[in-house]
Design a protein around this motif. Structure first.
Motif, PDB file in Angstrom:
ATOM      1  N   LEU A   1       5.100  12.202   2.759  1.00  0.00           N
ATOM      2  CA  LEU A   1       5.570  11.104   3.598  1.00  0.00           C
ATOM      3  C   LEU A   1       5.645   9.794   2.807  1.00  0.00           C
ATOM      4  O   LEU A   1       6.668   9.114   2.813  1.00  0.00           O
ATOM      5  CB  LEU A   1       4.641  10.927   4.806  1.00  0.00           C
ATOM      6  N   PHE A   2       4.573   9.448   2.134  1.00  0.00           N
ATOM      7  CA  PHE A   2       4.533   8.211   1.343  1.00  0.00           C
ATOM      8  C   PHE A   2       4.944   8.549  -0.085  1.00  0.00           C
ATOM      9  O   PHE A   2       4.147   9.045  -0.885  1.00  0.00           O
ATOM     10  CB  PHE A   2       3.132   7.585   1.403  1.00  0.00           C
ATOM     11  N   HIS A   3       6.226   8.327  -0.369  1.00  0.00           N
ATOM     12  CA  HIS A   3       6.813   8.773  -1.635  1.00  0.00           C
ATOM     13  C   HIS A   3       7.941   7.809  -2.030  1.00  0.00           C
ATOM     14  O   HIS A   3       8.677   7.319  -1.165  1.00  0.00           O
ATOM     15  CB  HIS A   3       7.368  10.195  -1.456  1.00  0.00           C
ATOM     16  N   PRO A   4       8.112   7.556  -3.327  1.00  0.00           N
ATOM     17  CA  PRO A   4       9.173   6.644  -3.784  1.00  0.00           C
ATOM     18  C   PRO A   4      10.577   7.062  -3.366  1.00  0.00           C
ATOM     19  O   PRO A   4      11.476   6.222  -3.288  1.00  0.00           O
ATOM     20  CB  PRO A   4       9.044   6.669  -5.315  1.00  0.00           C
ATOM     21  N   SER A   5      10.775   8.334  -3.067  1.00  0.00           N
ATOM     22  CA  SER A   5      12.114   8.807  -2.671  1.00  0.00           C
ATOM     23  C   SER A   5      12.574   8.184  -1.355  1.00  0.00           C
ATOM     24  O   SER A   5      13.760   8.242  -1.023  1.00  0.00           O
ATOM     25  CB  SER A   5      12.128  10.334  -2.551  1.00  0.00           C
ATOM     26  N   ARG A   6      11.679   7.581  -0.609  1.00  0.00           N
ATOM     27  CA  ARG A   6      12.041   6.942   0.662  1.00  0.00           C
ATOM     28  C   ARG A   6      12.564   5.513   0.459  1.00  0.00           C
ATOM     29  O   ARG A   6      12.910   4.847   1.421  1.00  0.00           O
ATOM     30  CB  ARG A   6      10.852   6.939   1.607  1.00  0.00           C
ATOM     31  N   ARG A   7      12.619   5.069  -0.805  1.00  0.00           N
ATOM     32  CA  ARG A   7      13.094   3.708  -1.083  1.00  0.00           C
ATOM     33  C   ARG A   7      14.523   3.540  -0.573  1.00  0.00           C
ATOM     34  O   ARG A   7      15.355   4.421  -0.718  1.00  0.00           O
ATOM     35  CB  ARG A   7      13.025   3.397  -2.568  1.00  0.00           C
ATOM     36  N   GLY A   8      14.749   2.404   0.060  1.00  0.00           N
ATOM     37  CA  GLY A   8      16.078   2.118   0.587  1.00  0.00           C
ATOM     38  C   GLY A   8      16.199   0.629   0.873  1.00  0.00           C
ATOM     39  O   GLY A   8      15.579  -0.197   0.211  1.00  0.00           O
ATOM     40  N   THR A   9      16.978   0.317   1.862  1.00  0.00           N
ATOM     41  CA  THR A   9      17.248  -1.084   2.212  1.00  0.00           C
ATOM     42  C   THR A   9      16.585  -1.440   3.543  1.00  0.00           C
ATOM     43  O   THR A   9      17.162  -2.164   4.356  1.00  0.00           O
ATOM     44  CB  THR A   9      18.766  -1.326   2.257  1.00  0.00           C
ATOM     45  N   PHE A  10      15.369  -0.946   3.753  1.00  0.00           N
ATOM     46  CA  PHE A  10      14.677  -1.143   5.020  1.00  0.00           C
ATOM     47  C   PHE A  10      14.638  -2.607   5.444  1.00  0.00           C
ATOM     48  O   PHE A  10      15.007  -2.957   6.564  1.00  0.00           O
ATOM     49  CB  PHE A  10      13.253  -0.577   4.941  1.00  0.00           C
ATOM     50  N   PHE A  11      14.185  -3.493   4.574  1.00  0.00           N
ATOM     51  CA  PHE A  11      14.028  -4.904   4.948  1.00  0.00           C
ATOM     52  C   PHE A  11      15.368  -5.613   5.096  1.00  0.00           C
ATOM     53  O   PHE A  11      15.523  -6.504   5.918  1.00  0.00           O
ATOM     54  CB  PHE A  11      13.131  -5.635   3.952  1.00  0.00           C
ATOM     55  N   VAL A  12      16.353  -5.207   4.323  1.00  0.00           N
ATOM     56  CA  VAL A  12      17.704  -5.768   4.443  1.00  0.00           C
ATOM     57  C   VAL A  12      18.306  -5.352   5.786  1.00  0.00           C
ATOM     58  O   VAL A  12      18.831  -6.183   6.531  1.00  0.00           O
ATOM     59  CB  VAL A  12      18.597  -5.286   3.274  1.00  0.00           C
TER      60      VAL A  12
END
Length: 152
Positions: free
Chosen positions: A33-44
């Motif tokens: 679940l907590f993994h760098p592959s989930r990086r995206g534009t969440f805050f944007v």
């Protein structure tokens, strides 16, 4: 008495807890679940932050005993230096309203709660995790942030 580490157990023994009553249960992190592959534009996407802005994230109880007044002052100094950074505070607590007021007019976003899935995306999409607490026994959020690829 359940503790997250031998060191925490030893602290309790020094305070008079009987050693046989202490059980060490290490903290675990769901690294799927907590993994760098989930990086995206969440805050944007969710909070309209500019993609080039560095996002600094704190997640936990929003209280003075977590040294968030120190984080507040440090973020003000960072902003005064001209850094292009936003502070994201995830959580709630007795210091939230005071912290929001102290950071009024600065790029600070307060998010009261996120489910685990959303938190995993938020962590992986952030740039830095901060936790100024010196008395956090477990520090699970820091471990989750590190599993998400963040410097903490």
């Amino acid at each position: 008495v359940y503790v997250p580490s031998r060191a925490a157990g030893e602290d309790l023994i020094e305070k008079g807890i009987t050693p046989s009553k202490i059980c060490v249960v290490p903290v675990g992190v769901d690294t799927d679940l907590f993994h760098p592959s989930r990086r995206g534009t969440f805050f944007v996407d969710a909070y309209s932050m500019r993609p080039e802005t560095m996002s600094i994230v704190y997640c936990g109880r929003v209280a003075r005993d977590h040294n968030l007044h120190l984080l507040t002052e440090a973020f003000k100094e960072l902003q005064a230096s001209g850094a292009d950074a936003s502070l994201v505070v995830i959580g709630d607590g007795p210091y939230r309203l005071e912290m929001q007021e102290a950071l009024r007019g600065l790029p600070a976003t307060f998010i009261l709660n996120l489910d685990k899935q959303t938190l995993a995306h938020a962590f992986a999409s952030a740039d830095v995790f901060v936790s100024p607490a010196v008395n956090d026994l477990i520090g699970a959020r820091a471990f989750e942030a590190m599993a998400s690829g963040l410097p903490a």
